[in-house]
Design a protein around this motif. Sequence first.
Motif, PDB file in Angstrom:
ATOM      1  N   MET A   1      -8.076  45.345  81.725  1.00 52.96           N
ATOM      2  CA  MET A   1      -7.547  45.490  80.305  1.00 52.96           C
ATOM      3  C   MET A   1      -8.174  47.241  79.412  1.00 52.96           C
ATOM      4  SD  MET A   1      -8.061  41.987  78.595  1.00 52.96           S
ATOM      5  CE  MET A   1      -6.995  40.443  79.061  1.00 52.96           C
ATOM      6  N   LYS A   3      -9.801  49.852  76.867  1.00 53.24           N
ATOM      7  CA  LYS A   3     -11.047  50.041  76.598  1.00 53.24           C
ATOM      8  C   LYS A   3      -9.992  50.157  74.553  1.00 53.24           C
ATOM      9  CE  LYS A   3     -14.042  51.426  78.841  1.00 53.24           C
ATOM     10  NZ  LYS A   3     -15.322  53.096  79.669  1.00 53.24           N
ATOM     11  N   ASN A  14     -14.181  40.048  68.593  1.00 56.48           N
ATOM     12  CA  ASN A  14     -15.069  39.954  69.898  1.00 56.48           C
ATOM     13  C   ASN A  14     -15.576  39.336  69.775  1.00 56.48           C
ATOM     14  OD1 ASN A  14     -13.040  41.431  72.058  1.00 56.48           O
ATOM     15  ND2 ASN A  14     -12.595  42.551  70.275  1.00 56.48           N
ATOM     16  N   SER A  78      -8.942  41.167  70.468  1.00 53.32           N
ATOM     17  CA  SER A  78      -9.870  40.630  70.940  1.00 53.32           C
ATOM     18  C   SER A  78      -9.256  40.207  72.346  1.00 53.32           C
ATOM     19  CB  SER A  78     -10.045  38.994  70.145  1.00 53.32           C
ATOM     20  OG  SER A  78     -11.205  37.577  70.797  1.00 53.32           O
ATOM     21  N   GLU A  79     -10.841  40.292  73.340  1.00 54.36           N
ATOM     22  CA  GLU A  79     -10.516  40.523  75.213  1.00 54.36           C
ATOM     23  C   GLU A  79     -10.562  38.901  74.740  1.00 54.36           C
ATOM     24  OE1 GLU A  79     -13.031  41.745  77.193  1.00 54.36           O
ATOM     25  OE2 GLU A  79     -13.026  43.834  76.248  1.00 54.36           O
ATOM     26  N   HIS A  80     -11.476  38.059  74.343  1.00 51.52           N
ATOM     27  CA  HIS A  80     -10.732  36.494  74.098  1.00 51.52           C
ATOM     28  C   HIS A  80      -9.404  36.511  74.107  1.00 51.52           C
ATOM     29  CE1 HIS A  80     -15.085  36.787  75.080  1.00 51.52           C
ATOM     30  NE2 HIS A  80     -15.340  36.900  74.340  1.00 51.52           N
ATOM     31  N   ARG A  83      -6.520  37.428  76.461  1.00 51.11           N
ATOM     32  CA  ARG A  83      -6.837  36.339  78.172  1.00 51.11           C
ATOM     33  C   ARG A  83      -6.307  34.983  78.016  1.00 51.11           C
ATOM     34  NH1 ARG A  83     -11.967  36.784  78.260  1.00 51.11           N
ATOM     35  NH2 ARG A  83     -12.187  39.152  79.058  1.00 51.11           N
ATOM     36  N   LEU A 100      -4.123  44.873  74.968  1.00 48.70           N
ATOM     37  CA  LEU A 100      -5.309  44.658  74.193  1.00 48.70           C
ATOM     38  C   LEU A 100      -5.069  45.872  73.710  1.00 48.70           C
ATOM     39  CD1 LEU A 100      -8.487  43.139  73.520  1.00 48.70           C
ATOM     40  CD2 LEU A 100      -9.034  45.137  75.563  1.00 48.70           C
TER      41      LEU A 100
END
Length: 253
Positions: A1, A3, A14, A78-80, A83, A100
């Motif tokens: 993903m 940055k 996050n 948000s990576e969460h 995902r 992302l």
Amino acid sequence: MDKINQDSSTKAWNGLKENEWVTLAQNGESRMHFIMPFTLGKLGRVEGKKILDLGCGEGGYARALTKKGARVVCVDCSEHAIRYAMGQAEKENLKIEHYLRNSNNLSGLEDNSFDIVLCSMMLMDCEDFDGTVKEAARVLKPGGRLFASVLHPCFDGNHDTGIGRQGSGIDRQVVVMNYFEPKTWEAPLFGGETPVVWRHRTMQDYVKTFVKNGLVIVDLDEPRPTDEQAKITVLIAWLQKIPLFLFWELKKL
């Protein structure tokens, strides 16, 4: 993903516990039974349309719109969330692109490429509001529509020192102590545990930013629940008296 820039909004979202937002979103009565149905209804027929779900969260809107025949691209900081959204799309065999990204830097998304940009309950959270609207307008086709919902700035804010509450239940009242301040504060989401950054923007802030970025207001809604929706919970029933949510429909010139 990829940055992304760690501004205060990005750090806050996050910083939520793994799947905390997913749980809150999918169990939130106002979102599931009022905000989401109203939003999907406003978008109407979307077959063949290319839609950007900006601030997609757990991807619920993107999945619903894809099932209606739209070509959907998801973006969230948000990576969460990304995902989870990717996993659910794969599980349901739905073709959705996920990125992302910060909302004010939609790198990799072409100018004038989307029929619709959806910003559901996210514009009030962005640190760089002007930059976010600028990017949304950039990727919209001329004549394309931006659909955005926010907490109503006249009826919601910091409950302790800004726009508070008095009483309880269906007879609860809104108490305006300071419409203009505070601009930011930290508190958990409704039903959550982890503090996030909240932001208050005035009606003037919204309108001037939209106009500055070449967007014109096509429609504005302060929706009221139906009597059937009001039976679901007291909170939703209260929305028949006080509009806590404001929905914009904007067109790119």
